[in-house]
Design a protein around this motif. Structure first.
Motif, PDB file in Angstrom:
ATOM      1  N   VAL A   1     -16.482 -48.592  24.125  1.00 51.69           N
ATOM      2  CA  VAL A   1     -17.945 -48.490  24.059  1.00 51.69           C
ATOM      3  C   VAL A   1     -18.443 -48.844  22.661  1.00 51.69           C
ATOM      4  O   VAL A   1     -17.665 -49.014  21.714  1.00 51.69           O
ATOM      5  CB  VAL A   1     -18.450 -47.100  24.530  1.00 51.69           C
ATOM      6  CG1 VAL A   1     -18.314 -46.966  26.036  1.00 51.69           C
ATOM      7  CG2 VAL A   1     -17.730 -45.979  23.829  1.00 51.69           C
TER       8      VAL A   1
ATOM      9  N   CYS B   1     -22.727 -44.975  24.774  1.00 54.20           N
ATOM     10  CA  CYS B   1     -22.187 -43.635  25.041  1.00 54.20           C
ATOM     11  C   CYS B   1     -23.380 -42.695  25.009  1.00 54.20           C
ATOM     12  O   CYS B   1     -24.068 -42.601  23.984  1.00 54.20           O
ATOM     13  CB  CYS B   1     -21.158 -43.256  23.973  1.00 54.20           C
ATOM     14  SG  CYS B   1     -20.762 -41.495  23.925  1.00 54.20           S
ATOM     15  N   SER B   2     -23.630 -42.027  26.133  1.00 59.43           N
ATOM     16  CA  SER B   2     -24.835 -41.190  26.202  1.00 59.43           C
ATOM     17  C   SER B   2     -24.754 -40.040  25.194  1.00 59.43           C
ATOM     18  O   SER B   2     -25.767 -39.607  24.648  1.00 59.43           O
ATOM     19  CB  SER B   2     -25.050 -40.670  27.618  1.00 59.43           C
ATOM     20  OG  SER B   2     -23.876 -40.041  28.068  1.00 59.43           O
ATOM     21  N   MET B   3     -23.540 -39.565  24.911  1.00 58.23           N
ATOM     22  CA  MET B   3     -23.439 -38.507  23.905  1.00 58.23           C
ATOM     23  C   MET B   3     -23.799 -39.041  22.520  1.00 58.23           C
ATOM     24  O   MET B   3     -24.554 -38.407  21.776  1.00 58.23           O
ATOM     25  CB  MET B   3     -22.034 -37.934  23.853  1.00 58.23           C
ATOM     26  CG  MET B   3     -21.866 -36.945  22.725  1.00 58.23           C
ATOM     27  SD  MET B   3     -20.216 -36.939  22.108  1.00 58.23           S
ATOM     28  CE  MET B   3     -19.440 -35.947  23.337  1.00 58.23           C
TER      29      MET B   3
ATOM     30  N   ASN C   1     -17.895 -40.505  18.088  1.00 59.09           N
ATOM     31  CA  ASN C   1     -18.886 -40.935  19.086  1.00 59.09           C
ATOM     32  C   ASN C   1     -20.283 -40.822  18.494  1.00 59.09           C
ATOM     33  O   ASN C   1     -21.061 -39.916  18.804  1.00 59.09           O
ATOM     34  CB  ASN C   1     -18.803 -40.039  20.334  1.00 59.09           C
ATOM     35  CG  ASN C   1     -17.454 -40.086  21.008  1.00 59.09           C
ATOM     36  OD1 ASN C   1     -16.443 -40.226  20.345  1.00 59.09           O
ATOM     37  ND2 ASN C   1     -17.435 -39.953  22.311  1.00 59.09           N
TER      38      ASN C   1
ATOM     39  N   CYS D   1     -21.222 -34.417  26.341  1.00 60.93           N
ATOM     40  CA  CYS D   1     -20.804 -35.558  27.153  1.00 60.93           C
ATOM     41  C   CYS D   1     -21.099 -35.238  28.616  1.00 60.93           C
ATOM     42  O   CYS D   1     -20.646 -34.215  29.136  1.00 60.93           O
ATOM     43  CB  CYS D   1     -19.315 -35.814  26.968  1.00 60.93           C
ATOM     44  SG  CYS D   1     -18.661 -36.899  28.238  1.00 60.93           S
TER      45      CYS D   1
ATOM     46  N   VAL E   1     -19.938 -36.581  31.190  1.00 61.90           N
ATOM     47  CA  VAL E   1     -18.727 -36.607  32.018  1.00 61.90           C
ATOM     48  C   VAL E   1     -17.993 -35.261  31.885  1.00 61.90           C
ATOM     49  O   VAL E   1     -17.668 -34.611  32.882  1.00 61.90           O
ATOM     50  CB  VAL E   1     -17.801 -37.769  31.573  1.00 61.90           C
ATOM     51  CG1 VAL E   1     -16.480 -37.722  32.323  1.00 61.90           C
ATOM     52  CG2 VAL E   1     -18.501 -39.110  31.763  1.00 61.90           C
ATOM     53  N   HIS E   2     -17.762 -34.833  30.658  1.00 65.75           N
ATOM     54  CA  HIS E   2     -16.932 -33.637  30.455  1.00 65.75           C
ATOM     55  C   HIS E   2     -17.660 -32.327  30.748  1.00 65.75           C
ATOM     56  O   HIS E   2     -17.019 -31.311  31.006  1.00 65.75           O
ATOM     57  CB  HIS E   2     -16.347 -33.644  29.034  1.00 65.75           C
ATOM     58  CG  HIS E   2     -15.299 -34.713  28.882  1.00 65.75           C
ATOM     59  ND1 HIS E   2     -15.601 -35.985  28.463  1.00 65.75           N
ATOM     60  CD2 HIS E   2     -13.972 -34.693  29.144  1.00 65.75           C
ATOM     61  CE1 HIS E   2     -14.485 -36.724  28.465  1.00 65.75           C
ATOM     62  NE2 HIS E   2     -13.495 -35.963  28.869  1.00 65.75           N
TER      63      HIS E   2
ATOM     64  N   GLU F   1     -14.120 -32.045  24.726  1.00 64.14           N
ATOM     65  CA  GLU F   1     -15.559 -32.195  24.993  1.00 64.14           C
ATOM     66  C   GLU F   1     -15.992 -31.292  26.149  1.00 64.14           C
ATOM     67  O   GLU F   1     -17.179 -31.229  26.472  1.00 64.14           O
ATOM     68  CB  GLU F   1     -15.900 -33.654  25.321  1.00 64.14           C
ATOM     69  CG  GLU F   1     -15.806 -34.571  24.120  1.00 64.14           C
ATOM     70  CD  GLU F   1     -15.985 -36.039  24.482  1.00 64.14           C
ATOM     71  OE1 GLU F   1     -16.440 -36.339  25.593  1.00 64.14           O
ATOM     72  OE2 GLU F   1     -15.650 -36.887  23.637  1.00 64.14           O
TER      73      GLU F   1
ATOM     74  N   CYS G   1     -16.840 -42.421  33.574  1.00 62.72           N
ATOM     75  CA  CYS G   1     -17.788 -42.654  32.479  1.00 62.72           C
ATOM     76  C   CYS G   1     -18.468 -43.979  32.801  1.00 62.72           C
ATOM     77  O   CYS G   1     -17.848 -45.043  32.762  1.00 62.72           O
ATOM     78  CB  CYS G   1     -17.070 -42.736  31.138  1.00 62.72           C
ATOM     79  SG  CYS G   1     -18.184 -43.284  29.830  1.00 62.72           S
TER      80      CYS G   1
ATOM     81  N   THR H   1     -20.529 -45.830  31.312  1.00 62.76           N
ATOM     82  CA  THR H   1     -20.670 -46.882  30.296  1.00 62.76           C
ATOM     83  C   THR H   1     -19.320 -47.554  30.012  1.00 62.76           C
ATOM     84  O   THR H   1     -19.254 -48.776  29.882  1.00 62.76           O
ATOM     85  CB  THR H   1     -21.311 -46.321  29.018  1.00 62.76           C
ATOM     86  OG1 THR H   1     -20.657 -45.098  28.671  1.00 62.76           O
ATOM     87  CG2 THR H   1     -22.786 -46.082  29.221  1.00 62.76           C
ATOM     88  N   MET H   2     -18.249 -46.770  29.959  1.00 63.93           N
ATOM     89  CA  MET H   2     -16.912 -47.382  29.844  1.00 63.93           C
ATOM     90  C   MET H   2     -16.692 -48.344  31.019  1.00 63.93           C
ATOM     91  O   MET H   2     -16.069 -49.391  30.883  1.00 63.93           O
ATOM     92  CB  MET H   2     -15.828 -46.302  29.894  1.00 63.93           C
ATOM     93  CG  MET H   2     -15.732 -45.470  28.642  1.00 63.93           C
ATOM     94  SD  MET H   2     -14.659 -46.303  27.445  1.00 63.93           S
ATOM     95  CE  MET H   2     -14.626 -45.093  26.135  1.00 63.93           C
TER      96      MET H   2
HETATM   97 FE1  SF4 Z   1     -19.348 -41.037  25.741  1.00 66.61          FE
HETATM   98 FE2  SF4 Z   1     -18.259 -41.703  28.087  1.00 66.61          FE
HETATM   99 FE3  SF4 Z   1     -16.745 -40.527  26.198  1.00 66.61          FE
HETATM  100 FE4  SF4 Z   1     -18.611 -39.132  27.463  1.00 66.61          FE
HETATM  101  S1  SF4 Z   1     -16.793 -40.054  28.382  1.00 66.61           S
HETATM  102  S2  SF4 Z   1     -18.273 -39.129  25.263  1.00 66.61           S
HETATM  103  S3  SF4 Z   1     -20.245 -40.646  27.761  1.00 66.61           S
HETATM  104  S4  SF4 Z   1     -17.725 -42.533  26.060  1.00 66.61           S
END
Ligand code: SF4
Ligand code: 13P
Length: 386
Positions: free
Chosen positions: A78, A104-106, A138, A248, A250-251, A276, A338, A340-341
């Protein structure tokens, strides 16, 4: 942050996987040592199969810094990772992100204006010289530069502990040692500094703080939408860890009831999560660590183990495939990619590589020199600490 990735030419969106694979293989062979492809563990199979180096964000940043010969570094990850690679590579090298919308939204939960505003407000109520700013990898390059200018450091999920120890002047004994109850404090302690502003991920900051012996009373969450982060003056003064209110998406999906359900279905199973995840989930897990750590922990687990993993699904599915003698599951039974990944796919990879063969560098990521110089200080400090 919104970044515009133009749609790919039709040839790429309609090509078959075999055709695109042929493009990538041909480009790699023609470019030879001029090209290095880096792949974060969360990348999909169609992309990561071509990575010269797979890694977590720390491993990849270290590897990028060592690639002095490669003219082109294609970063399958990312945006903040590609920026860090650009900062750590030489001016003769060009870093490419196959899809500019892979953010990365975070990382986007903290920006320079927001951090500078909170920093100024903190300075009104406490000695700002006593605060060490630490930014998680990040984050945008501008935040790494802020940290570099203010004598702080970057950290990743694999080195947050040594970086926080450095910032707070702790040795292996953590907080107890700093208070004189342990083996003593390190001579590396930045003089007179006893507080950390940690951004943008509150969870990594909190989980690391607990690992170092701090507790909830040592920590405060800084909400960037409120004046002074929503804190009272005394709360700022008394806190050791000021944790930016970022997470995050995702986490944060992993919950304590996922752990409870897994344990009741698989007594004796192992739970491994990324830092995370929330404190509550980390507390219930057997092990916690970065993506690289998770990979090693699964390698080391005995055959026949059943392991629930709290991290991005592409990595979990790969680990399950690579360990047929173990049962590797996602801690959250509902798939959790994720997004964006996921934007980095074979068509985008083929498109940037074809561009290189045609003499066109597509999607180059460039950090301006003034920002890069300050950010490099913070990144190199991290590489020196850990
Ligand atoms: Fe960013 Fe994706 Fe990693 Fe979450 S999983 S911190 S959104 S890159
Ligand atoms: P790692 O530092 O473990 O690679 O994690 C990066 C990341 O974005 C996790 O969500």
């Amino acid at each position: 942050m919104f970044r515009l990735q133009p749609p790919l030419p039709d040839d790429y969106s309609t090509a078959t996987a075999d055709e695109l694979t042929r493009h990538v293989v041909a480009a790699r062979s023609r470019l030879g040592k001029r090209l290095v492809i880096l792949g974060h563990h969360y990348q999909r199979e169609e992309v990561i199969q071509f990575a010269d180096m797979r890694g977590d964000s720390f491993g990849l940043s270290r590897f990028a810094a060592e690639q002095r010969d490669a003219e082109f570094v294609v970063f399958c990850g990312v945006h903040f990772m590609a920026e860090s690679a650009d900062i750590l590579t030489g001016s003769h090298q060009q870093v490419i992100l196959p899809d500019l919308n892979a953010g990365c939204s975070m990382a986007d939960m903290a920006d320079l204006d927001g951090v500078e505003q909170i920093w100024d407000e903190l300075a009104e109520v406490t000695d700002i010289e006593a605060i060490v700013p630490i930014t998680y990898m990040n984050s945008a390059a501008a935040l790494k530069a802020f940290v570099g200018r203010n004598s702080g450091s970057v950290c990743t999920s694999s080195n947050a502990r040594p970086v926080l120890r450095w910032a707070l002047g702790l040795d292996e004994g953590g907080k107890a040692a700093a208070l004189g109850h342990g083996p003593g404090t390190s001579s590396r302690r930045p003089r007179g500094r006893d507080k950390v502003l940690f951004f943008p991920d509150q969870h990594l900051g909190r989980n690391t703080g607990f690992q170092l012996g701090y507790d909830a009373s040592d920590m405060q969450v800084v909400d960037p939408r409120q004046r002074l982060g929503g804190l009272q003056d005394y709360e700022v003064k008394e806190a050791t860890l000021l944790l930016w209110k970022g997470h995050c998406s995702v986490h944060q999906r992993f919950r304590t009831d996922h752990v409870a359900a897994f344990r009741s279905e698989h007594p004796g199973g192992i739970v491994i999560v990324h830092p995370e995840c929330s404190r509550e989930v980390v507390e219930l897990a057997d092990q916690v660590g970065s993506t690289d750590y998770i990979i090693s922990a699964i390698d080391d687990a005995p055959a026949g183990s059943t392991i629930a993993v709290g991290t991005e699904i592409h990595l979990v599915e790969r680990l399950a495939r690579e360990h047929p003698d173990k049962t590797v599951l996602s801690l959250d039974p509902i798939v959790c990619p994720c997004s964006t990944m996921f934007r980095i796919d074979l068509p985008h990879l083929a498109w940037v590589l074809d561009g290189l063969l045609e003499g066109e560098v597509r999607n180059r990521i460039v950090v301006d020199e003034a920002t890069a110089a300050d950010a490099r200080v913070a990144l190199e400090r991290m590489l020196a600490i850990a």
